[in-house]
Design a protein around this motif. Structure first.
Motif, PDB file in Angstrom:
ATOM      1  N   VAL A 136      -4.259  -0.267   3.915  1.00 35.64           N
ATOM      2  CA  VAL A 136      -3.964   0.374   5.196  1.00 35.64           C
ATOM      3  C   VAL A 136      -5.150   1.248   5.567  1.00 35.64           C
ATOM      4  O   VAL A 136      -5.754   1.917   4.727  1.00 35.64           O
ATOM      5  CB  VAL A 136      -2.664   1.219   5.126  1.00 35.64           C
ATOM      6  N   TYR A 187      -1.069   8.853   0.670  1.00 35.46           N
ATOM      7  CA  TYR A 187      -0.369   7.586   0.855  1.00 35.46           C
ATOM      8  C   TYR A 187       0.739   7.449  -0.188  1.00 35.46           C
ATOM      9  O   TYR A 187       0.571   7.820  -1.350  1.00 35.46           O
ATOM     10  CB  TYR A 187      -1.327   6.404   0.704  1.00 35.46           C
ATOM     11  N   TRP A 199       3.227   4.102  -1.098  1.00 34.89           N
ATOM     12  CA  TRP A 199       3.675   2.733  -0.814  1.00 34.89           C
ATOM     13  C   TRP A 199       5.060   2.522  -1.420  1.00 34.89           C
ATOM     14  O   TRP A 199       5.336   2.973  -2.543  1.00 34.89           O
ATOM     15  CB  TRP A 199       2.713   1.720  -1.420  1.00 34.89           C
ATOM     16  N   SER A 259       4.339  -3.839   6.329  1.00 34.16           N
ATOM     17  CA  SER A 259       3.681  -5.142   6.246  1.00 34.16           C
ATOM     18  C   SER A 259       4.635  -6.118   5.584  1.00 34.16           C
ATOM     19  O   SER A 259       5.253  -5.806   4.563  1.00 34.16           O
ATOM     20  CB  SER A 259       2.391  -5.041   5.428  1.00 34.16           C
ATOM     21  N   LEU A 312      -3.128  -2.712   9.267  1.00 31.37           N
ATOM     22  CA  LEU A 312      -2.134  -3.004   8.233  1.00 31.37           C
ATOM     23  C   LEU A 312      -1.573  -4.396   8.526  1.00 31.37           C
ATOM     24  O   LEU A 312      -0.600  -4.555   9.259  1.00 31.37           O
ATOM     25  CB  LEU A 312      -1.011  -1.964   8.224  1.00 31.37           C
ATOM     26  N   SER A 326      -4.745   4.143  -0.681  1.00 27.00           N
ATOM     27  CA  SER A 326      -4.728   3.343   0.549  1.00 27.00           C
ATOM     28  C   SER A 326      -4.555   1.857   0.269  1.00 27.00           C
ATOM     29  O   SER A 326      -4.287   1.078   1.187  1.00 27.00           O
ATOM     30  CB  SER A 326      -6.019   3.568   1.339  1.00 27.00           C
ATOM     31  N   ILE A 348      -2.142   4.450  12.414  1.00 26.59           N
ATOM     32  CA  ILE A 348      -2.485   3.290  11.592  1.00 26.59           C
ATOM     33  C   ILE A 348      -3.231   2.282  12.454  1.00 26.59           C
ATOM     34  O   ILE A 348      -2.721   1.812  13.466  1.00 26.59           O
ATOM     35  CB  ILE A 348      -1.225   2.665  10.980  1.00 26.59           C
TER      36      ILE A 348
END
Length: 285
Positions: free
Chosen positions: A162, A171, A173, A211, A144, A184, A141
């Protein structure tokens, strides 16, 4: 040959005489002819033998190099060979140690695996090789950010993105343990911790990033009393009460700018409006 001891032998191979003895060395494949002459009477008998050569080595049809990844690295994994031959035996070696005598061998480490195939019907052999490598590189990563949402950026900061390195990324989340997005970019649904699972589908390896989203709306409060001008009180200084982390204030009089003093002199009737702006961009009038 049976009969008299006064026999004379002649071995012939490809029209050349090889030997005059009872035994002849085989010098190649083909037909060997033996003539036996009876010395006392000159009678001749003959016979022949066909010499064939079988030096066919086992033929390997299938033996591949292997790359282990995050989908297979923790599991038992086997190398399989497919070969042609009459009566095959197998000897697998890893780091110069015999580890298996069957068609398959369990992978016990990275590196070169060699196999010696022997056809027991003729003693001929073949070597095969399989190299076992690993691809366990997880996505990295590279972007982010944490977010601080306030009145200055609430209209623009509405999502998280990200950025990661990898070949074929997917991805997921999470917000408060629930899946909320599969790209993303995810929209914001509240303050708190957002986690994203980034997976490289080419090798099954994953990375988790987080995050923290904070929301701060420091809305100012203003208390401002209505005043009356009369013959006894022709002017006064305004005395508002303003609460909150204030960045700036300004007054208007009947809709026109009137200055930014906190306590201006009021000597005309009309509508006076005080506007306060907090350090987070929130506005109260």
């Amino acid at each position: 040959a049976s009969g008299s001891d006064d026999y004379y032998y002649s071995w012939i191979y490809e029209d050349d005489e090889l030997s005059a003895n009872e035994v002849v060395d085989v010098i190649g494949p083909g037909l060997y002819i033996l003539l036996i002459t009876n010395g006392p009477n000159g009678c001749i008998a003959y016979d022949s033998t066909l010499v064939e050569i079988d030096t066919t080595s086992p033929d390997i049809n299938y033996l591949e190099d292997i790359t282990l990844d995050c989908n297979t690295f923790e599991d038992e994994f086997f190398i399989t060979i497919e070969a042609e031959g009459v009566d095959l035996t197998y000897n697998w070696q890893y780091e110069n140690t015999l580890i298996s005598s069957s068609e398959t061998v369990e992978v016990i480490g990275l590196g070169l695996y060699s196999i010696l195939l022997t056809d027991e019907s003729n003693g001929c052999t073949s070597w095969g090789f399989s190299y076992v490598d690993a691809d366990t590189l997880s996505p990295e990563i590279i972007y982010l950010p944490d977010l601080d949402i306030n009145c200055n950026n609430i209209e623009t900061e509405t999502e998280l993105e990200v950025l990661a390195t990898g070949n074929d990324l997917s991805y997921i989340w999470y917000y408060e343990g629930e899946e909320i997005s599969y790209t993303s970019i995810t929209g914001l649904v509240g303050s708190g911790l957002y986690d994203v699972l980034v997976t490289d589908e080419s090798n099954g390896c994953s990375t988790i990033g987080s995050s923290n989203v904070t929301v701060a709306f420091d809305v100012p409060t203003i208390n401002l009393a209505t005043e009356v001008l009369n013959c006894a009180k022709t002017s006064f200084y305004a005395s508002p009460t303003i609460n909150g982390p204030i960045d700036s204030i300004f007054w208007t009089f009947n809709g026109a700018y009137f200055g930014n003093d906190e306590t201006p002199l009021i000597d005309q009737p009309g509508e006076y409006e005080l506007t306060a702006i907090s350090t987070s961009g929130c506005i109260t009038s």
